[in-house]
Design a protein around this motif. Structure first.
Motif, PDB file in Angstrom:
ATOM      1  N   GLU A 232       0.826  -1.212   0.000  1.00  9.67           N
ATOM      2  CA  GLU A 232       0.000   0.000   0.000  1.00  9.67           C
ATOM      3  C   GLU A 232       0.861   1.262   0.000  1.00  9.67           C
ATOM      4  OE1 GLU A 232      -3.193   0.047  -0.468  1.00  9.67           O
ATOM      5  OE2 GLU A 232      -3.658  -2.065  -0.128  1.00  9.67           O
TER       6      GLU A 232
ATOM      7  N   LYS B  40       1.396   3.019  -3.196  1.00 10.60           N
ATOM      8  CA  LYS B  40       0.228   3.683  -3.785  1.00 10.60           C
ATOM      9  C   LYS B  40      -0.143   4.977  -3.082  1.00 10.60           C
ATOM     10  CE  LYS B  40      -1.730  -0.916  -4.333  1.00 10.60           C
ATOM     11  NZ  LYS B  40      -2.828  -1.770  -3.856  1.00 10.60           N
TER      12      LYS B  40
ATOM     13  N   LEU C 214      -6.130   2.503   6.243  1.00  8.91           N
ATOM     14  CA  LEU C 214      -5.718   3.131   4.983  1.00  8.91           C
ATOM     15  C   LEU C 214      -6.639   4.300   4.632  1.00  8.91           C
ATOM     16  CD1 LEU C 214      -4.817  -0.155   3.122  1.00  8.91           C
ATOM     17  CD2 LEU C 214      -3.210   1.696   3.701  1.00  8.91           C
TER      18      LEU C 214
END
Length: 166
Positions: free
Chosen positions: A70, A73, A159
């Motif tokens: 993650e 990104k 997130l």
């Protein structure tokens, strides 16, 4: 105070737990080269702090790999993984697993992070699985104390909180 278990047995967490809206406590941990790293080193950035008991166990490995993926990104979010594993073991594990998009840090020396965030397990001298998001102004915007240390955290909620804090 969060009630936490390890393999279904209650454990005692040392330190003060933090809540959303609190100013994030500073701490000093060690990087893999033994240099000191503190929260204030990344002031002005959003930080997602992923806390694992031991980097080379099943759930901890999966959690660290997930946040490593993650991290590639996420723009302007620094991801820190903190455990009490020795820096040398962390470095070896990261090299073997190809983990290079986040910073893996050790709280083994004095549990500075563990006590500041209320995640140091007294009985085991490990850190309790948890996730924190700290915004660019050093405010806690997300805090998850996983109730059973062997369970996964809520990755999506953490997130989303990191993205919202940008």
């Amino acid at each position: 105070m969060a009630q936490v278990t390890f393999k279904e047995k209650p454990v005692t967490l040392m330190g003060s737990q933090v809540s959303v809206g609190d100013t994030a406590p500073d701490f000093t941990v060690l990087a893999n080269d033994l240099s000191e790293v503190s929260l204030s080193d990344s002031k002005g950035k959003v930080r997602l702090i992923s806390v694992v008991p031991s980097i080379d166990t099943g759930v901890c490995e999966q959690q660290t790999r997930r946040f490593n993926e993650e991290a590639a990104k996420l723009d302007d979010v620094e991801i820190l993984t903190i455990s009490v594993d020795l820096p040398f073991a962390q470095k070896r594990w990261c090299a073997a697993e190809g983990v290079e998009n986040l910073q893996v840090l050790s709280d083994h020396r004095d549990l500075s992070f563990g006590k500041a965030y209320g995640v140091a397990i007294e009985e085991l001298r490990l850190l309790s699985r948890s996730i924190f998001v700290v915004d660019a102004n050093d405010k806690i915007t997300y805090a998850e104390y996983v109730s059973e240390v062997t369970n996964h955290p809520d990755y999506d909620a953490a997130l989303d909180a990191a993205k919202s804090a940008q």
